[in-house]
Design a protein around this motif. Structure first.
Motif, short mmCIF file in Angstrom:
data_model
loop_
_atom_site.label_atom_id
_atom_site.label_comp_id
_atom_site.label_asym_id
_atom_site.label_seq_id
_atom_site.Cartn_x
_atom_site.Cartn_y
_atom_site.Cartn_z
N GLN A 150 0.83 -1.20 0.00
CA GLN A 150 0.00 0.00 0.00
C GLN A 150 0.87 1.26 0.00
O GLN A 150 0.58 2.23 -0.72
CB GLN A 150 -0.92 -0.02 1.22
CG GLN A 150 -1.95 1.11 1.26
CD GLN A 150 -2.90 0.94 2.43
OE1 GLN A 150 -2.51 0.56 3.53
NE2 GLN A 150 -4.17 1.21 2.19
N TYR A 151 1.94 1.23 0.80
CA TYR A 151 2.84 2.38 0.86
C TYR A 151 3.51 2.61 -0.50
O TYR A 151 3.50 3.73 -1.04
CB TYR A 151 3.91 2.16 1.93
CG TYR A 151 4.97 3.23 1.95
CD1 TYR A 151 4.75 4.46 2.56
CD2 TYR A 151 6.20 3.01 1.32
CE1 TYR A 151 5.72 5.45 2.56
CE2 TYR A 151 7.18 4.00 1.32
CZ TYR A 151 6.94 5.21 1.94
OH TYR A 151 7.91 6.19 1.92
N LEU A 152 4.07 1.55 -1.09
CA LEU A 152 4.78 1.70 -2.36
C LEU A 152 3.82 2.07 -3.49
O LEU A 152 4.14 2.90 -4.35
CB LEU A 152 5.51 0.40 -2.69
CG LEU A 152 6.74 0.09 -1.82
CD1 LEU A 152 7.19 -1.35 -2.02
CD2 LEU A 152 7.87 1.05 -2.16
N ALA A 153 2.63 1.48 -3.49
CA ALA A 153 1.64 1.81 -4.51
C ALA A 153 1.24 3.28 -4.42
O ALA A 153 1.02 3.95 -5.45
CB ALA A 153 0.42 0.91 -4.37
N GLY A 154 1.19 3.79 -3.19
CA GLY A 154 0.86 5.20 -3.02
C GLY A 154 1.93 6.11 -3.62
O GLY A 154 1.62 7.13 -4.26
N LEU A 155 3.20 5.74 -3.44
CA LEU A 155 4.28 6.55 -4.02
C LEU A 155 4.21 6.56 -5.54
O LEU A 155 4.43 7.60 -6.18
CB LEU A 155 5.64 5.99 -3.57
CG LEU A 155 5.97 6.03 -2.08
CD1 LEU A 155 7.39 5.52 -1.86
CD2 LEU A 155 5.81 7.43 -1.51
N VAL A 156 3.91 5.40 -6.11
CA VAL A 156 3.82 5.32 -7.57
C VAL A 156 2.61 6.10 -8.07
O VAL A 156 2.69 6.83 -9.07
CB VAL A 156 3.76 3.85 -8.03
CG1 VAL A 156 3.47 3.76 -9.53
CG2 VAL A 156 5.08 3.14 -7.71
N SER A 157 1.47 5.98 -7.39
CA SER A 157 0.26 6.65 -7.86
C SER A 157 0.39 8.17 -7.80
O SER A 157 -0.19 8.88 -8.62
CB SER A 157 -0.95 6.20 -7.03
OG SER A 157 -0.86 6.67 -5.69
N GLU A 158 1.19 8.67 -6.84
CA GLU A 158 1.43 10.11 -6.74
C GLU A 158 2.56 10.56 -7.66
O GLU A 158 2.93 11.74 -7.66
CB GLU A 158 1.79 10.48 -5.30
CG GLU A 158 0.64 10.35 -4.31
CD GLU A 158 1.03 10.89 -2.94
OE1 GLU A 158 1.44 12.08 -2.87
OE2 GLU A 158 0.92 10.14 -1.95
N LYS A 159 3.10 9.63 -8.42
CA LYS A 159 4.21 9.91 -9.34
C LYS A 159 5.45 10.42 -8.61
O LYS A 159 6.21 11.24 -9.13
CB LYS A 159 3.77 10.89 -10.44
CG LYS A 159 2.63 10.34 -11.29
CD LYS A 159 2.29 11.25 -12.45
CE LYS A 159 1.19 10.63 -13.31
NZ LYS A 159 0.80 11.47 -14.45
N LEU A 160 5.64 9.90 -7.42
CA LEU A 160 6.83 10.21 -6.64
C LEU A 160 7.95 9.21 -6.92
O LEU A 160 9.13 9.52 -6.72
CB LEU A 160 6.51 10.20 -5.14
CG LEU A 160 5.35 11.09 -4.70
CD1 LEU A 160 5.11 10.94 -3.21
CD2 LEU A 160 5.63 12.55 -5.06
N VAL A 161 7.57 8.03 -7.37
CA VAL A 161 8.51 6.98 -7.73
C VAL A 161 8.29 6.60 -9.18
O VAL A 161 7.15 6.36 -9.61
CB VAL A 161 8.35 5.74 -6.83
CG1 VAL A 161 9.16 4.56 -7.36
CG2 VAL A 161 8.79 6.05 -5.40
N ASP A 162 9.36 6.56 -9.93
CA ASP A 162 9.33 6.16 -11.33
C ASP A 162 8.86 4.71 -11.41
O ASP A 162 9.46 3.82 -10.82
CB ASP A 162 10.75 6.30 -11.89
CG ASP A 162 10.84 5.98 -13.37
OD1 ASP A 162 9.84 5.55 -13.97
OD2 ASP A 162 11.95 6.17 -13.93
N PRO A 163 7.77 4.43 -12.14
CA PRO A 163 7.31 3.04 -12.25
C PRO A 163 8.34 2.11 -12.88
O PRO A 163 8.30 0.90 -12.67
CB PRO A 163 6.04 3.14 -13.10
CG PRO A 163 6.12 4.47 -13.78
CD PRO A 163 6.89 5.37 -12.88
#
Length: 546
Positions: A280-293
């Protein structure tokens, strides 16, 4: 350490006390029954002695040839080793990219060298049933330096899950006096200063920091990560270090066995609430475009290029890659600086897993037992990998030539004409490339003083912060029978493959976490309940024997 030393698909574990295991071994395993196999061995060899064979000996060894310092036959390491021990090693050099496959082929075919290092638990278990590797615990009493460190450093609990159902273990691990945390996040410190941001201490603060970076640079992904090849979550570093904060061995630290201390039994890691929270934490970072998929599939070169060009500001690192790669990569960016931040904390708070007191280790071919020099071989292994003098030699080389001083009193200094990692970065010679010392095949484990000797002042500050953290209890052992292991291996492979596939989908938003229950049901359809039942049955047997 360097990137080829990854701990992918690993879980630290252990076996019963060294003395106890040696005592309970059977058959020809008692070192007192080794008549005719003591040629070249020293009489009365004890901890702290300099091992030197009483006659010239040669032993074959499988050698991982690291791409950062490829094998050279003329390294001073080899000649000096022979001078000190009267032993000549005959390397079978294998590129790191082929090492695991080549090792598997050679061991299974029965033509592996006598010494098979760079082996991570539990990969040795694949060779036990076939009888190709030695039950090294049977001969621990031939290794006084090893047994001394295991006993003095209280490593019994750490060794507990190396034990197999027969009460023996088949891999000699590297041993650390204390817990050593190396991997964390490399973060552009100049960007933190520019945006007036403090170094984040928790994973929630990391998310807030990435959001501020995103606000300032809306067209960029603040974090674009490396160490995801082969492209699957099972080989991912970011998932691993985030998982630590949630109390699960995930990513390249994957361990299917999750010890639920409250329930007093094992669960399957990929089906736990802790694993779901991590996703959930990592998915949140990706969904906010904070982490490059692409962080979960791209090559290291692509990740480094993005960091070097200023397209990203954060990536995973360790002490060596921070200095050897990250800082060099951003050297052309005006004013750019980078630091390794203390490992962020998650729901588990200021604590670390107990896993990393054991390192990758050494398998010994069972053919060694047929050798008239078997006892000398075990004494040699004990000196090179486990004695203070052997560890000093393999790590730092020759006193007066490559270094001076002692690690115990902090007077140690690497010769200024030689560089290693962050030490003497402008020197012309390289300790690994030109001399063959600090080779990951030989130089690992050891005392905290030995470990600290390799660190820059900056890394010592990082380590001091890590040493403030509580070490979590070691999970209990649950050794499987041969039959159980065969079945469990097949089940775990299918379960792990599904976890990998769905982990990536959950993180990338290709599957909503509202389908978590359906995902767990899918795991049950692949044998989850049977697999967990086998682990807990083995644990109950282990508990009764204790």
């Amino acid at each position: 350490m360097v990137q080829l030393s990854r701990r992918q698909l690993l879980a630290a574990a252990g076996a019963a006390a060294v003395a106890g295991l040696a005592a309970c071994s059977d058959g020809d395993s008692d070192s007192g029954n080794l008549d005719g196999k003591r040629a070249g061995a020293m009489d009365g060899f004890k901890a702290g002695d300099q091992f030197k064979a009483t006659e010239p000996l040669k032993f074959s060894i499988m050698l991982l040839s690291n791409q950062a310092y490829p094998y050279k036959a003329d390294w001073p390491f080899w000649a000096e080793l022979t001078k000190r021990t009267n032993v000549t090693l005959e390397p079978v050099a294998v590129p790191g990219s082929d090492y695991n496959q080549k090792r598997s082929v050679m061991v299974s075919a029965g033509n592996a060298p006598l010494l098979i290092p760079k082996t991570y638990h539990p990969s040795e278990e694949a060779y036990i049933a076939g009888g190709a590797i030695l039950a090294v615990s049977d001969y621990a009493d031939l290794m006084p330096n090893y047994t001394d460190k295991v006993n003095r450093w209280n490593l019994k609990a750490n060794l507990d899950t190396y034990a197999q159902e027969d009460g023996k273990y088949y891999l000699l691990p590297g041993v650390h006096e204390g817990v050593w945390q190396d991997y964390s996040l490399a973060m552009r410190s100049d960007i933190l200063t520019k945006l007036n941001l403090a170094v984040p201490k928790t994973w929630d603060e990391v998310a807030s920091t990435l959001r501020e970076m995103k606000k300032a640079y809306p067209n960029q992904y603040p974090l674009s990560d490396r160490w995801s090849t082969p492209p699957q979550p099972g080989g991912n570093a970011l998932i691993s270090i985030v998982g630590q904060g949630y109390g699960v061995n995930a990513g390249w630290s994957w361990n299917p066995a999750f010890w639920d201390a409250n329930a007093g039994k094992f669960a399957f890691t990929g089906a736990t609430e802790q694993y779901r929270q991590m996703l959930q934490y990592l998915a949140g970072l990706v969904s906010e475009k904070l982490v490059d998929p692409e962080s979960f599939t791209q090559t290291d070169d692509n990740a480094r290029q993005k960091f070097a060009s200023g397209k990203s500001f954060v990536m995973c690192c360790n002490a060596q890659t921070l200095v050897k790669e990250a800082r060099k990569d951003i050297a052309k960016l005006p004013g750019a600086t980078v630091t390794k931040i203390p490992l962020p904390m998650g729901p588990m708070g200021a604590s670390l897993p107990p896993d990393n007191r054991l390192e990758n280790g050494l398998m010994i071919s069972r053919k060694a037992l047929e050798n008239k020099n078997f006892v000398a071989l075990m004494q040699f292994v004990d000196w090179l990998w486990y004695s203070d003098a052997g560890q000093m030699f393999s790590r730092w080389g020759i006193e007066g030539e490559t270094y001076s001083g002692k690690v115990e009193d902090a007077s140690f200094k690497l010769d200024p004409k030689i560089k290693w990692s962050g030490l003497n970065p402008g020197a012309a010679k390289d300790l690994q490339v030109d001399y063959g010392f600090s080779n990951g095949v030989f130089a690992y484990g050891g005392s905290t003083a030995m470990l600290n000797s390799q660190f820059s002042d900056e890394e010592k500050v990082f380590q001091a912060e890590m040493h403030k953290r509580e070490i979590r209890p070691v999970p209990p052992g649950h050794p499987l029978t041969v039959e159980e292991r065969e079945q469990a291996t097949l089940q775990e492979a299918a379960l792990h493959d599904h976890v990998d596939q769905q982990t990536l989908k959950f993180i990338l938003g290709q599957r909503p976490l509202s389908e978590w229950d359906a995902y767990v049901a899918e795991l049950k359809g692949k044998g989850l309940d049977q697999y967990v039942g086998t682990m807990n049955k083995a644990y109950e047997r282990f508990k009764e024997k204790k």
